[in-house]
Design a protein around this motif. Structure first.
Motif, mmCIF file in Angstrom:
data_model
loop_
_atom_site.group_PDB
_atom_site.id
_atom_site.type_symbol
_atom_site.label_atom_id
_atom_site.label_comp_id
_atom_site.label_asym_id
_atom_site.label_seq_id
_atom_site.Cartn_x
_atom_site.Cartn_y
_atom_site.Cartn_z
ATOM 1 N N VAL A 100 -3.776 5.979 2.868
ATOM 2 C CA VAL A 100 -2.924 4.930 3.437
ATOM 3 C C VAL A 100 -1.647 4.794 2.604
ATOM 4 O O VAL A 100 -0.538 4.659 3.136
ATOM 5 N N ASP A 103 0.543 7.957 3.062
ATOM 6 C CA ASP A 103 1.175 7.968 4.384
ATOM 7 C C ASP A 103 2.409 7.077 4.434
ATOM 8 O O ASP A 103 3.449 7.468 4.976
ATOM 9 N N ASP A 159 1.733 -6.380 17.342
ATOM 10 C CA ASP A 159 1.675 -4.925 17.487
ATOM 11 C C ASP A 159 2.560 -4.464 18.643
ATOM 12 O O ASP A 159 3.163 -3.386 18.588
ATOM 13 N N ASP A 172 3.840 3.505 12.632
ATOM 14 C CA ASP A 172 2.367 3.566 12.559
ATOM 15 C C ASP A 172 1.882 3.409 11.125
ATOM 16 O O ASP A 172 0.876 2.722 10.866
ATOM 17 N N GLU A 173 2.585 4.033 10.205
ATOM 18 C CA GLU A 173 2.181 3.980 8.800
ATOM 19 C C GLU A 173 2.363 2.577 8.222
ATOM 20 O O GLU A 173 1.534 2.108 7.441
ATOM 21 N N GLN A 176 -0.397 0.398 9.628
ATOM 22 C CA GLN A 176 -1.675 0.734 8.992
ATOM 23 C C GLN A 176 -1.762 0.117 7.603
ATOM 24 O O GLN A 176 -2.795 -0.466 7.225
ATOM 25 N N ARG A 179 -2.396 -3.604 7.945
ATOM 26 C CA ARG A 179 -3.782 -3.901 8.370
ATOM 27 C C ARG A 179 -4.768 -3.710 7.221
ATOM 28 O O ARG A 179 -5.690 -4.516 7.033
ATOM 29 N N LYS A 180 -4.601 -2.624 6.484
ATOM 30 C CA LYS A 180 -5.551 -2.303 5.423
ATOM 31 C C LYS A 180 -5.480 -3.272 4.246
ATOM 32 O O LYS A 180 -6.430 -3.361 3.463
#
Length: 361
Positions: A100, A103, A159, A172-173, A176, A179-180
């Motif tokens: 993650v 990225d 989103d 997208d990265e 992500q 979210r993580k």
């Protein structure tokens, strides 16, 4: 026609600021030309440059907290202690996969590798929304000397909006990464509130602590004379918490609480840097400290970093949390509309911790 290197060196005859700011080339546009001297617009006053005599060794840097056992009460105490005494700490073994991090760092390089024409679509003048903003320095219109940094700022609404309006090179990265980090942010906030004997229970309290988020992709190009300028000037964040991913280059410095000593924050593989923001200092009535920090320019490498700013919602009113004052503690700060606080911060150049005086009683 692109300017020649000699024209740039003699910047009296060429408008560097127009090229960098108005035309959207950013500092990267200057660096990509291979300039050997620093344009005068970036030369900082001596007092704003890093004084190496006031920098201490990495061994004395901020705490590193292992989160592999969240349920251990000692972990929560370490988090609160770091928030009180340092305002900054790093976390390891937090459960977020390394890919993650890789990225989002790669996506940051990818976005800033786009042509100036493509990136300009996200500048203040051309962006389809105020929630997506390409910028350079901090507040160019208010600064006497510019900072050696470009950035893309993405305010998260949904989103759906991100899919429609965020750049595809990094969308997208960035999502992500956000979210993580959600669970880590929530657990950190729970530990910090527990240290204040405050419970995070209802939607209003959650909104106040973490109702909005902004992710920035920061790009610091290689600088011809790094000792004469800064990547980011002295400031504290306006967030409740900031979660920062560094690359392996380094360059972040933190002022040690209560003195004029600067501590490097060494990159640690897989770690995240956490710092307390002004909003949490105000909410905790000064118990937790937002601390001045800055970034030096680098003469050897391009550097990236990715902070997530966890904030109240713009229409929230911030002030000392009622439970904190129930013991009879006197309020140090007045109630302030958060959007007014942020507007004050972005209306001037970086000036250390002066912004927090806006909320003092």
């Amino acid at each position: 026609m692109a300017p020649s290197l000699s024209t740039i060196s003699n910047s009296n005859t060429w408008d560097v600021k127009h090229f960098v700011v108005n035309e959207g080339h950013g500092v990267k546009g200057l660096a990509d030309m291979g300039i050997q001297t620093l344009p005068k617009q970036y030369i900082q006053p001596v007092e704003e440059r890093i004084d190496t005599s006031k920098v201490v060794a990495e061994e004395q840097s901020i705490p590193v907290i292992d989160l592999s056992n969240w349920n251990d009460p000692k972990v929560g105490k370490m988090i609160c202690n770091a928030a009180e005494k340092w305002g900054f700490f790093q976390i390891v073994n937090h459960g977020i996969p390394m890919e993650v991090f890789e990225d989002i760092k790669d996506a940051t390089h990818k976005f800033f590798g786009l042509t100036a024409e493509e990136k300009r679509k996200y500048s203040k003048e051309h962006s389809r929304t105020n929630n997506v903003r390409l910028g350079t320095s901090f507040t160019p219109q208010a600064e006497k000397a510019l900072e050696w940094k470009d950035y893309l700022s993405l305010f998260y609404v949904s989103d759906e909006e991100a899919a429609a309006l965020w750049p595809s090179a990094c969308r997208d990265e960035a999502l992500q990464f956000m979210r993580k980090t959600e669970l880590v942010i929530k657990r950190l906030m729970e530990s910090l509130m527990k240290g204040l004997n405050v419970k995070v229970v209802d939607e209003d309290r959650e909104s106040l602590l973490m109702g909005s988020k902004r992710i920035n992709l920061n790009y610091y190009p290689k600088c011809p004379k790094p000792e004469l300028t800064v990547g980011v000037g002295r400031h504290s964040d306006v967030s409740t918490l900031t979660i920062l991913l560094q690359d392996n280059i380094g360059g972040l410095y933190v002022r040690k609480l209560g003195c004029d000593t600067w501590l490097p924050v060494p990159p640690i593989s897989g770690a995240l840097v956490i710092n307390i923001g002004d909003a949490l200092q105000i909410l905790s009535n000064g118990r937790y400290k937002s601390i001045e920090h800055r970034v030096i320019a680098n003469g050897s490498n391009n550097r990236v970093s990715v902070p997530i700013f966890v904030n109240p919602k713009p229409n929230d009113v911030i002030g000392p949390i009622q439970e904190v004052l129930e013991s009879g503690e006197k309020a140090m700060y007045k109630k302030v509309l958060y959007s007014d606080y942020v507007k004050h911060f972005f209306g001037k150049a970086h000036d250390g911790k002066d912004t927090v005086d806006f909320a003092k009683i």
